[in-house]
Design a protein around this motif. Structure first.
Motif, PDB file in Angstrom:
ATOM      1  N   VAL A  48       0.828  -1.205   0.000  1.00 50.41           N
ATOM      2  CA  VAL A  48       0.000   0.000   0.000  1.00 50.41           C
ATOM      3  C   VAL A  48       0.864   1.258   0.000  1.00 50.41           C
ATOM      4  CG1 VAL A  48      -1.694   1.324   1.314  1.00 50.41           C
ATOM      5  CG2 VAL A  48      -1.941  -1.163   1.103  1.00 50.41           C
ATOM      6  N   ILE A  49       1.871   1.290   0.860  1.00 57.87           N
ATOM      7  CA  ILE A  49       2.729   2.469   0.945  1.00 57.87           C
ATOM      8  C   ILE A  49       3.505   2.673  -0.355  1.00 57.87           C
ATOM      9  CG2 ILE A  49       4.732   3.469   2.120  1.00 57.87           C
ATOM     10  CD1 ILE A  49       3.742   2.117   4.685  1.00 57.87           C
ATOM     11  N   LYS A 100      -2.398  -2.310 -11.076  1.00 61.61           N
ATOM     12  CA  LYS A 100      -3.277  -1.150 -11.171  1.00 61.61           C
ATOM     13  C   LYS A 100      -4.013  -0.854  -9.878  1.00 61.61           C
ATOM     14  CE  LYS A 100      -2.020  -0.713 -15.405  1.00 61.61           C
ATOM     15  NZ  LYS A 100      -1.001   0.337 -15.706  1.00 61.61           N
ATOM     16  N   ARG A 101      -4.488  -1.892  -9.201  1.00 57.67           N
ATOM     17  CA  ARG A 101      -5.259  -1.687  -7.977  1.00 57.67           C
ATOM     18  C   ARG A 101      -4.637  -2.472  -6.832  1.00 57.67           C
ATOM     19  NH1 ARG A 101     -11.369  -3.008  -8.610  1.00 57.67           N
ATOM     20  NH2 ARG A 101     -11.326  -2.059  -6.539  1.00 57.67           N
ATOM     21  N   MET A 102      -4.547  -1.816  -5.659  1.00 62.62           N
ATOM     22  CA  MET A 102      -3.978  -2.484  -4.501  1.00 62.62           C
ATOM     23  C   MET A 102      -5.109  -3.089  -3.660  1.00 62.62           C
ATOM     24  SD  MET A 102      -1.051  -3.387  -3.887  1.00 62.62           S
ATOM     25  CE  MET A 102      -0.216  -2.308  -5.050  1.00 62.62           C
ATOM     26  N   VAL A 115      -1.647  -9.538  -2.686  1.00 60.98           N
ATOM     27  CA  VAL A 115      -1.106 -10.898  -2.748  1.00 60.98           C
ATOM     28  C   VAL A 115       0.001 -10.982  -3.794  1.00 60.98           C
ATOM     29  CG1 VAL A 115      -1.634 -13.268  -3.427  1.00 60.98           C
ATOM     30  CG2 VAL A 115      -3.165 -12.049  -1.886  1.00 60.98           C
ATOM     31  N   GLU A 116      -0.177 -10.316  -4.938  1.00 59.28           N
ATOM     32  CA  GLU A 116       0.845 -10.334  -5.986  1.00 59.28           C
ATOM     33  C   GLU A 116       2.139  -9.679  -5.498  1.00 59.28           C
ATOM     34  OE1 GLU A 116       3.064 -10.726  -9.377  1.00 59.28           O
ATOM     35  OE2 GLU A 116       1.236 -11.777  -8.776  1.00 59.28           O
ATOM     36  N   VAL A 117       2.024  -8.529  -4.831  1.00 52.71           N
ATOM     37  CA  VAL A 117       3.213  -7.861  -4.293  1.00 52.71           C
ATOM     38  C   VAL A 117       3.887  -8.750  -3.253  1.00 52.71           C
ATOM     39  CG1 VAL A 117       4.077  -5.865  -3.004  1.00 52.71           C
ATOM     40  CG2 VAL A 117       2.304  -5.552  -4.733  1.00 52.71           C
TER      41      VAL A 117
END
Length: 246
Positions: A129-130, A172-174, A180-182
């Motif tokens: 998120v950050i 594109k969207r968090m 999960v991808e990050v």
């Protein structure tokens, strides 16, 4: 200036105590003019110091649990090093807002341990998120070495390894899927770095004779520490780090 002094002092302490640190793939660390989030599994109390030292001259801010700020002198030290308190049970919006603001507008990067606690393998969404809000890359690292103070003093080998920067601009969207991808990208790098570190950990300790020349340095260090503690005690009544945040 005091940040650099404390970073150097703590690294000097670790060198006198251990003297067996090795850094790998430092060329992967992003340029000092670019802000980023430096992440690693949190395994010891001293791995943040090795991370910050390797990434110098870049300076960092750190998330730290609020319980670490109860002691006046220690709280002043870590605040001067860029630490800011987080209530892990009831995190406020500032837990996200403050580091995002620093990453966007200041010349400091952020150190985070996305596992949330030492020895945990769970990668949480705060980093994602950050990084997304601040539009910065994630710089993975991994510490392998002594997990106890006894092992550190015994001269067990320390390996600090740096991975490839992770660019999440393609996500594109968090949302849950994005987080999960990050998390998977970060954990994949952690696993790879640990695998690279493993062959270095032979268990061989340094010859005790290599520590003899450190004895006079240890005496100098004790004097410097005493002077620093005296300075810290006086300065804690004069300089409020909260009013001069990064």
């Amino acid at each position: 200036m005091f940040y650099a002094y404390l970073r150097g002092l703590v690294v000097f302490i670790l060198w006198v105590v251990n003297g067996n640190a090795h850094y790998h793939n430092e060329e992967n660390i992003l340029d000092k003019d670019e802000n980023y989030i430096l992440v690693a599994p949190h395994r010891t109390f001293w791995d943040p110091v090795y991370m910050a030292f390797a990434a110098r001259p870049k300076q960092f801010i750190f998330m730290a649990k609020k319980e670490l700020f109860t002691n006046r002198l220690f709280a002043w030290w870590i605040k001067m090093c860029g630490a800011f308190p987080i209530d892990r049970e009831n995190p406020s919006p500032d837990a996200i807002r403050y580091p995002v603001n620093v990453l966007k507008k200041k010349d400091r990067s952020l150190v985070m341990f996305p596992s949330g606690s030492r020895h945990s393998q769970d990668v949480k969404g705060g980093v994602a998120v950050i990084a997304k809000m601040a539009k910065v890359k994630i710089m993975p690292a991994a510490y392998t070495g002594p997990m106890t103070l006894k092992g550190l003093i015994a001269g067990e080998r320390v390996d600090m390894n740096f991975g490839h920067p992770i660019d999440i601009s393609d996500i594109k969207r968090m949302n849950d899927e994005g987080i999960v991808e990050v998390a998977n990208r970060i954990q994949t790098e952690f696993n790879r770095l640990d695998a690279e570190n493993a062959p270095y950990q032979t268990g061989k300790k340094r010859n005790i004779l290599t520590y003899l020349y450190r004895i006079p340095l240890a005496l100098v260090l004790i004097i410097v520490l005493l002077l620093t503690l005296i300075f810290t005690f006086i300065a804690s009544f004069v300089w409020d780090p909260d009013k001069h945040k990064a």
